[in-house]
Write a protein that holds these residues in place. Structure first.
Motif, PDB file in Angstrom:
ATOM      1  N   LEU A  21      -7.290  -3.405   8.877  1.00 31.85           N
ATOM      2  CA  LEU A  21      -6.266  -2.383   8.682  1.00 31.85           C
ATOM      3  C   LEU A  21      -6.385  -1.362   9.802  1.00 31.85           C
ATOM      4  O   LEU A  21      -7.466  -0.847  10.081  1.00 31.85           O
ATOM      5  CB  LEU A  21      -6.452  -1.692   7.328  1.00 31.85           C
ATOM      6  CG  LEU A  21      -5.609  -0.445   7.066  1.00 31.85           C
ATOM      7  CD1 LEU A  21      -4.113  -0.774   7.070  1.00 31.85           C
ATOM      8  CD2 LEU A  21      -6.017   0.192   5.743  1.00 31.85           C
ATOM      9  N   GLY A  76      -3.513  -1.079  -2.202  1.00 37.22           N
ATOM     10  CA  GLY A  76      -4.282   0.020  -1.657  1.00 37.22           C
ATOM     11  C   GLY A  76      -3.458   1.263  -1.410  1.00 37.22           C
ATOM     12  O   GLY A  76      -2.234   1.245  -1.477  1.00 37.22           O
ATOM     13  N   TYR A 107      -6.375  -5.873   6.480  1.00 37.46           N
ATOM     14  CA  TYR A 107      -5.011  -5.425   6.201  1.00 37.46           C
ATOM     15  C   TYR A 107      -4.490  -6.099   4.932  1.00 37.46           C
ATOM     16  O   TYR A 107      -3.853  -5.478   4.092  1.00 37.46           O
ATOM     17  CB  TYR A 107      -4.124  -5.763   7.398  1.00 37.46           C
ATOM     18  CG  TYR A 107      -2.683  -5.368   7.235  1.00 37.46           C
ATOM     19  CD1 TYR A 107      -2.279  -4.050   7.414  1.00 37.46           C
ATOM     20  CD2 TYR A 107      -1.720  -6.320   6.922  1.00 37.46           C
ATOM     21  CE1 TYR A 107      -0.955  -3.688   7.263  1.00 37.46           C
ATOM     22  CE2 TYR A 107      -0.389  -5.969   6.783  1.00 37.46           C
ATOM     23  CZ  TYR A 107      -0.003  -4.660   6.947  1.00 37.46           C
ATOM     24  OH  TYR A 107       1.310  -4.298   6.809  1.00 37.46           O
ATOM     25  N   GLY A 114       0.815  -1.209   0.000  1.00 42.41           N
ATOM     26  CA  GLY A 114       0.000   0.000   0.000  1.00 42.41           C
ATOM     27  C   GLY A 114       0.842   1.248   0.000  1.00 42.41           C
ATOM     28  O   GLY A 114       2.032   1.227   0.265  1.00 42.41           O
ATOM     29  N   VAL A 169      -8.774   0.944  -2.040  1.00 43.09           N
ATOM     30  CA  VAL A 169      -8.371  -0.388  -2.486  1.00 43.09           C
ATOM     31  C   VAL A 169      -8.817  -0.554  -3.931  1.00 43.09           C
ATOM     32  O   VAL A 169      -9.979  -0.318  -4.269  1.00 43.09           O
ATOM     33  CB  VAL A 169      -9.000  -1.486  -1.601  1.00 43.09           C
ATOM     34  CG1 VAL A 169      -8.631  -2.860  -2.127  1.00 43.09           C
ATOM     35  CG2 VAL A 169      -8.558  -1.322  -0.169  1.00 43.09           C
ATOM     36  N   ALA A 205      -8.665   5.062   3.285  1.00 45.71           N
ATOM     37  CA  ALA A 205      -7.973   3.944   2.632  1.00 45.71           C
ATOM     38  C   ALA A 205      -8.689   3.663   1.325  1.00 45.71           C
ATOM     39  O   ALA A 205      -9.919   3.657   1.270  1.00 45.71           O
ATOM     40  CB  ALA A 205      -8.000   2.709   3.524  1.00 45.71           C
ATOM     41  N   LEU A 258      -3.387   5.003   1.175  1.00 45.46           N
ATOM     42  CA  LEU A 258      -3.801   5.494   2.483  1.00 45.46           C
ATOM     43  C   LEU A 258      -3.409   6.957   2.592  1.00 45.46           C
ATOM     44  O   LEU A 258      -2.270   7.320   2.295  1.00 45.46           O
ATOM     45  CB  LEU A 258      -3.102   4.671   3.563  1.00 45.46           C
ATOM     46  CG  LEU A 258      -3.535   4.797   5.003  1.00 45.46           C
ATOM     47  CD1 LEU A 258      -5.009   4.460   5.163  1.00 45.46           C
ATOM     48  CD2 LEU A 258      -2.706   3.871   5.876  1.00 45.46           C
ATOM     49  N   TRP A 283      -5.804  -4.496   1.806  1.00 47.04           N
ATOM     50  CA  TRP A 283      -5.173  -3.196   1.585  1.00 47.04           C
ATOM     51  C   TRP A 283      -3.752  -3.341   1.033  1.00 47.04           C
ATOM     52  O   TRP A 283      -3.359  -2.614   0.128  1.00 47.04           O
ATOM     53  CB  TRP A 283      -5.157  -2.377   2.876  1.00 47.04           C
ATOM     54  CG  TRP A 283      -4.454  -1.074   2.704  1.00 47.04           C
ATOM     55  CD1 TRP A 283      -4.929   0.043   2.082  1.00 47.04           C
ATOM     56  CD2 TRP A 283      -3.141  -0.753   3.142  1.00 47.04           C
ATOM     57  NE1 TRP A 283      -3.984   1.029   2.110  1.00 47.04           N
ATOM     58  CE2 TRP A 283      -2.874   0.572   2.752  1.00 47.04           C
ATOM     59  CE3 TRP A 283      -2.151  -1.468   3.822  1.00 47.04           C
ATOM     60  CZ2 TRP A 283      -1.669   1.201   3.021  1.00 47.04           C
ATOM     61  CZ3 TRP A 283      -0.946  -0.839   4.096  1.00 47.04           C
ATOM     62  CH2 TRP A 283      -0.724   0.483   3.698  1.00 47.04           C
TER      63      TRP A 283
END
Length: 134
Positions: free
Chosen positions: A60, A124, A117, A16, A84, A82, A126, A120
Motif C-alpha cells: 500500500l 481497511g 494493497y 478502504g 486493517v 492504515a 487510512l 488494505w
C-alpha cells in the motif's frame, strides 16, 4: 472525509476508507487563548490531495500532494496510518516522512506501508496529516 478524496476513491472502487487531517480546525476556533495572545497558524505546508495505490512490490502506497504557500522554505513531518480489520481484530500500520519544500512549490510525496494493497482494500481505513495533528 474530504469530498475530492471520496469521489476519487469511489470512482476507483476501493474498499478502504481515506481521511485527512489538514489542520483546518473547527469551524469556529477560539480567537484568543487564556493568556490573551491571539492564535497564529504558522503552518505553510498544505495537503492538497492524497490517493492510495498499489506499489510495484504490492504494498500500500499513499501519494500525498503537498504545497508550500509561504514565501520561504518550510518543513514538516507527514504521517499516515492504515488500519486493517481482520478476524483477530484491528491492526494499525504507521509511516511518516519529512517534507521540505521551497516557497510556492507543489510536490507529490509517497508514503509506503508494511501491508499489501490487496489486504488494505478488503476492509481497511487510512488517515493522514501533519505529525502534531494526527
Amino acid at each position: 472525509m474530504q469530498r475530492r478524496q471520496f469521489l476519487s476513491l469511489t470512482a476507483v472502487g476501493l474498499g478502504g476508507c481515506v481521511s485527512a487531517s489538514d489542520g483546518s480546525g473547527p469551524r469556529n476556533p477560539p480567537t484568543t487563548p487564556e493568556d490573551g495572545e491571539p492564535v497564529q497558524d504558522t503552518r505553510s505546508l498544505r495537503i492538497v490531495d492524497a490517493v492510495p495505490r498499489e506499489g510495484g512490490d504490492g504494498a500500500l502506497v499513499l501519494v500525498v500532494t503537498v504545497e508550500n504557500t509561504a514565501s520561504g522554505t518550510r518543513s514538516d513531518q507527514l504521517v499516515a496510518k492504515a488500519t486493517v480489520e481482520t478476524d483477530d481484530g484491528t491492526t494499525e500500520y504507521e509511516t511518516s516522512r519529512e517534507v521540505s519544500l521551497d516557497a510556492g512549490v507543489e510536490a507529490e510525496v509517497e508514503l509506503s506501508f508494511d501491508i499489501t494493497y490487496e489486504a488494505w482494500t478488503s476492509g481497511g481505513g487510512l488517515s493522514y496529516g501533519w505529525d502534531d495533528q494526527l
